[in-house]
Design an enzyme around this catalytic site. Structure first.
Site, PDB file in Angstrom:
ATOM      1  N   ASP A 130       0.849  -1.195   0.000  1.00 27.59           N
ATOM      2  CA  ASP A 130       0.000   0.000   0.000  1.00 27.59           C
ATOM      3  C   ASP A 130       0.885   1.246   0.000  1.00 27.59           C
ATOM      4  OD1 ASP A 130      -2.436   1.282  -0.114  1.00 27.59           O
ATOM      5  OD2 ASP A 130      -2.663   1.394   2.058  1.00 27.59           O
ATOM      6  N   TYR A 132       1.161   5.663  -0.589  1.00 29.31           N
ATOM      7  CA  TYR A 132       0.663   6.830   0.155  1.00 29.31           C
ATOM      8  C   TYR A 132       0.756   8.036  -0.772  1.00 29.31           C
ATOM      9  CZ  TYR A 132       0.226   9.432   4.668  1.00 29.31           C
ATOM     10  OH  TYR A 132      -0.190  10.194   5.735  1.00 29.31           O
ATOM     11  N   HIS A 137      -4.399  13.751   1.055  1.00 29.76           N
ATOM     12  CA  HIS A 137      -4.579  12.908   2.245  1.00 29.76           C
ATOM     13  C   HIS A 137      -3.334  12.986   3.134  1.00 29.76           C
ATOM     14  CE1 HIS A 137      -5.602   9.441   4.761  1.00 29.76           C
ATOM     15  NE2 HIS A 137      -4.412   8.950   4.500  1.00 29.76           N
ATOM     16  N   ARG A 146       1.172  17.149  12.741  1.00 31.82           N
ATOM     17  CA  ARG A 146       2.308  18.081  12.785  1.00 31.82           C
ATOM     18  C   ARG A 146       1.947  19.334  11.996  1.00 31.82           C
ATOM     19  NH1 ARG A 146       3.908  13.141  11.013  1.00 31.82           N
ATOM     20  NH2 ARG A 146       3.572  13.928   8.915  1.00 31.82           N
ATOM     21  N   GLU A 202     -10.576   3.837   3.918  1.00 33.14           N
ATOM     22  CA  GLU A 202      -9.674   4.639   3.083  1.00 33.14           C
ATOM     23  C   GLU A 202     -10.021   4.384   1.626  1.00 33.14           C
ATOM     24  OE1 GLU A 202      -5.542   3.980   4.156  1.00 33.14           O
ATOM     25  OE2 GLU A 202      -5.691   5.509   5.733  1.00 33.14           O
ATOM     26  N   GLU A 204      -9.234   4.173  -2.015  1.00 31.21           N
ATOM     27  CA  GLU A 204      -8.016   4.003  -2.803  1.00 31.21           C
ATOM     28  C   GLU A 204      -8.337   3.317  -4.129  1.00 31.21           C
ATOM     29  OE1 GLU A 204      -4.640   2.364  -0.765  1.00 31.21           O
ATOM     30  OE2 GLU A 204      -5.272   3.087   1.201  1.00 31.21           O
ATOM     31  N   ASP A 236      -8.982   0.356   2.193  1.00 37.33           N
ATOM     32  CA  ASP A 236      -7.970  -0.039   3.183  1.00 37.33           C
ATOM     33  C   ASP A 236      -8.504   0.294   4.576  1.00 37.33           C
ATOM     34  OD1 ASP A 236      -5.579  -0.634   4.487  1.00 37.33           O
ATOM     35  OD2 ASP A 236      -4.701   1.320   4.055  1.00 37.33           O
ATOM     36  N   ARG A 240      -7.912   3.463  13.542  1.00 36.66           N
ATOM     37  CA  ARG A 240      -7.056   4.628  13.826  1.00 36.66           C
ATOM     38  C   ARG A 240      -6.492   4.607  15.242  1.00 36.66           C
ATOM     39  NH1 ARG A 240      -5.932   5.847   8.784  1.00 36.66           N
ATOM     40  NH2 ARG A 240      -7.753   6.474   7.577  1.00 36.66           N
ATOM     41  N   GLN A 243      -3.614   2.273  15.231  1.00 38.68           N
ATOM     42  CA  GLN A 243      -2.557   2.848  14.386  1.00 38.68           C
ATOM     43  C   GLN A 243      -1.734   3.871  15.166  1.00 38.68           C
ATOM     44  OE1 GLN A 243      -4.160   4.538  10.783  1.00 38.68           O
ATOM     45  NE2 GLN A 243      -2.165   5.047   9.927  1.00 38.68           N
ATOM     46  N   TYR A 247       2.198   2.636  15.378  1.00 42.80           N
ATOM     47  CA  TYR A 247       2.815   2.888  14.065  1.00 42.80           C
ATOM     48  C   TYR A 247       4.279   3.309  14.116  1.00 42.80           C
ATOM     49  CZ  TYR A 247       3.047   8.022  13.630  1.00 42.80           C
ATOM     50  OH  TYR A 247       3.393   9.341  13.736  1.00 42.80           O
ATOM     51  N   LYS A 256      -4.180  -2.193  10.088  1.00 47.55           N
ATOM     52  CA  LYS A 256      -4.531  -2.236   8.669  1.00 47.55           C
ATOM     53  C   LYS A 256      -4.694  -3.652   8.137  1.00 47.55           C
ATOM     54  CE  LYS A 256      -3.415   2.239   7.534  1.00 47.55           C
ATOM     55  NZ  LYS A 256      -4.199   3.149   6.695  1.00 47.55           N
ATOM     56  N   THR A 260      -8.999  -5.906   3.893  1.00 45.32           N
ATOM     57  CA  THR A 260      -8.956  -4.926   2.804  1.00 45.32           C
ATOM     58  C   THR A 260     -10.008  -5.366   1.793  1.00 45.32           C
ATOM     59  OG1 THR A 260      -6.574  -4.628   3.131  1.00 45.32           O
ATOM     60  CG2 THR A 260      -7.487  -3.852   1.037  1.00 45.32           C
ATOM     61  N   THR A 363      -4.779   6.679   0.159  1.00 47.44           N
ATOM     62  CA  THR A 363      -6.080   7.364   0.172  1.00 47.44           C
ATOM     63  C   THR A 363      -6.092   8.527  -0.795  1.00 47.44           C
ATOM     64  OG1 THR A 363      -6.244   6.746   2.475  1.00 47.44           O
ATOM     65  CG2 THR A 363      -7.800   8.402   1.699  1.00 47.44           C
ATOM     66  N   GLU A 377     -10.179  12.344   8.029  1.00 51.97           N
ATOM     67  CA  GLU A 377     -10.108  13.679   7.464  1.00 51.97           C
ATOM     68  C   GLU A 377     -11.468  14.388   7.528  1.00 51.97           C
ATOM     69  OE1 GLU A 377      -8.219  11.486   4.043  1.00 51.97           O
ATOM     70  OE2 GLU A 377      -7.604  13.541   3.579  1.00 51.97           O
TER      71      GLU A 377
HETATM   72 MN    MN Z   1      -4.015   3.015   2.917  1.00 53.85          MN
END
Ligand code: MN
Length: 450
Positions: A130, A132, A137, A146, A202, A204, A236, A240, A243, A247, A256, A260, A363, A377
């Site tokens: 997968d 990114y 996203h 951040r 997600e 995708e 996906d 959260r 994660q 992560y 994850k 899927t 995503t 989001e």
């Molecule tokens: Mn994904």
């Protein structure tokens, strides 16, 4: 790259399969490949045409002889291994057989009502990666974590990805069991174990790998497009809360790999030829990709004009006969890296891809607040729940919720083609209710960045 536009894409071409003409997903210009079982039959290759499926194994003698061996298999891996030119020969044959009336009498017996067939994964998926590459996203998620530096410095140099789990890829329609695992609530010093309280989707695209490469022999960027056999829709599913806790430092793991969902048909690269568009130009100041990721032809036509939509339907909405509510209208235009760049990067170190491997794009959100590809989001990590018809609200997914994706390739002057359904319902988790979300806070999310 299969960019030839020919008579198989002609908008005037129609099929003697009446339901194909004007079909939103499967007009004769599409001809997507999959694996299906007719009622009482075993799995075999088929092509979707309108609301019917044509049995390719049964009509193999009418198709290019070079493909005969691969059409007997209950998975498309062998077919995907063929060069694009062979797949294109199959497309030419099918387009001819399904448009010309003189073939109708001979083929009718090998057409099956799609509604009475069982669909299967189109290939044995050996590996799943997968990426990114959805830059909006990546930016939106980065902003939550951040605000000062939403994108990490590697993003514009490397198509970022992680190795996913092929074993838990399921077809559209298979229920998603709410995963159980560890999360860390902000008010507690130690992690909590239980069902995920922040289950998300997600949006995708999936990229099906056609011809693979030998170990140690990278696929050059100029060749990489030819290794794309086709596309599907891909959800996906993401926990959260797990994660955020797991992560660092090696990326997503149990958040994850539990499930899927993909759409059942491989919409071939050949069918998508009219819908190739130029890769969006990089904003001024962004670095130029390194030479192994740069190809003029890929930049000129390596992106896809595909509209994407996400809907939600809750148990209560279904009980009250309320139509699914749209959550997002997105498109495939926000990929910072092309499919060819993903493949060139994946193999540049000598890693071998195999026929039937699947790559997720990451995503796909647009720059608009109406085009966001995840609840993370849309609800800003749960801070702005969405209101649904019937008075419900959602920060993340509740049991009984069904998420559906649709995708349609469009271009002026051509017949639009689609992917078929990519939907699944959240099942299980009887000890879990949406009320459990009330403790979720921005602090919970922010600890990810610590
Ligand atoms: Mn994904």
């Amino acid at each position: 790259m299969a960019l030839t536009i020919d008579e198989t894409h002609d908008p005037v071409r129609t099929s003697w399969v009446g339901s194909a003409n004007g079909h939103p997903d499967f007009p004769i210009q599409n001809l997507p490949l999959g694996i299906f079982s007719p009622a009482g039959g075993d799995p075999r290759p088929g092509v979707a045409i309108g609301d019917q499926i044509l049995d390719l194994r049964a009509i193999a003698h009418l198709l290019p002889a070079i493909l005969n061996g691969s059409l007997a298999s209950p998975a498309l891996n062998a077919l995907l291994q063929h060069p694009a030119a062979d797949r294109n020969a199959l497309r030419q044959s099918l387009s001819c057989l399904l448009s010309e009336r003189r073939y109708e009498a001979g083929l009718r017996a090998h057409l099956h009502d799609a509604g009475r067939c069982r669909l299967h994964l189109p290939a044995r998926i050996g590996d799943y990666t997968d990426f990114y590459v959805g830059i909006h996203h990546a930016t939106n998620i980065g902003m939550l974590l951040r605000p000062d530096t939403p994108l990490l410095p590697n993003y514009k140099w490397i198509p970022i990805g992680y190795h996913g789990r092929a074993s838990s890829i399921r077809l559209s329609g298979d229920a998603v069991t709410r995963p159980t695992g560890q999360r860390r609530d902000p008010e507690r010093p130690q992690p909590v174990f239980g069902p995920s309280t922040r289950l998300d989707f997600e949006l995708e695209l999936g990229v099906w790998v056609g011809e693979g490469n030998m170990p140690g022999q990278p696929i050059a960027i100029g060749e990489a497009g030819r290794h794309v056999a086709g596309l599907c829709l891909l959800n996906d599913w993401s926990a959260r809360d797990f994660q955020a806790w797991e992560y660092q430092p090696l990326g997503p793991f149990l958040s994850k790999n539990f499930h899927t969902t993909i759409s059942p048909w491989i919409v071939t690269a050949e069918a998508l030829a009219p819908f190739r568009v130029a890769q969006a130009e990089r904003p001024a100041g962004d670095p130029a990709p390194l030479p192994y990721l740069w190809d003029e032809a890929d930049q000129a036509s390596g992106a896809f004009a595909i509209d994407l939509e996400v809907t939600i339907s809750t148990r209560l909405m279904r009980e009250r006969d309320l139509a699914p509510q749209r959550l997002s209208l997105s498109d495939a235009g926000a990929m910072y890296w092309t499919a060819a760049q993903m493949i060139a990067h994946h193999t540049v170190n000598g890693c071998n891809l195999e026929s039937g491997d699947l790559l997720g794009t990451g995503t796909l959100s647009t720059s608009s607040p109406l085009g966001l590809g995840s609840l993370m989001e849309i609800t800003r990590a749960g801070q702005a729940p969405v209101e649904l018809p019937g008075g419900e609200v959602r920060s993340f997914l509740a049991d009984g919720d069904e998420i559906g994706f649709t995708g349609r390739a469009r271009r002026e002057g051509f017949v639009p083609i689609g992917f078929g359904p990519c939907r699944a319902r959240i099942a299980g988790g009887a000890d879990w209710t949406p009320g459990a979300l009330s403790g979720a806070s921005r602090a919970d999310l922010l600890q990810k960045s610590s």
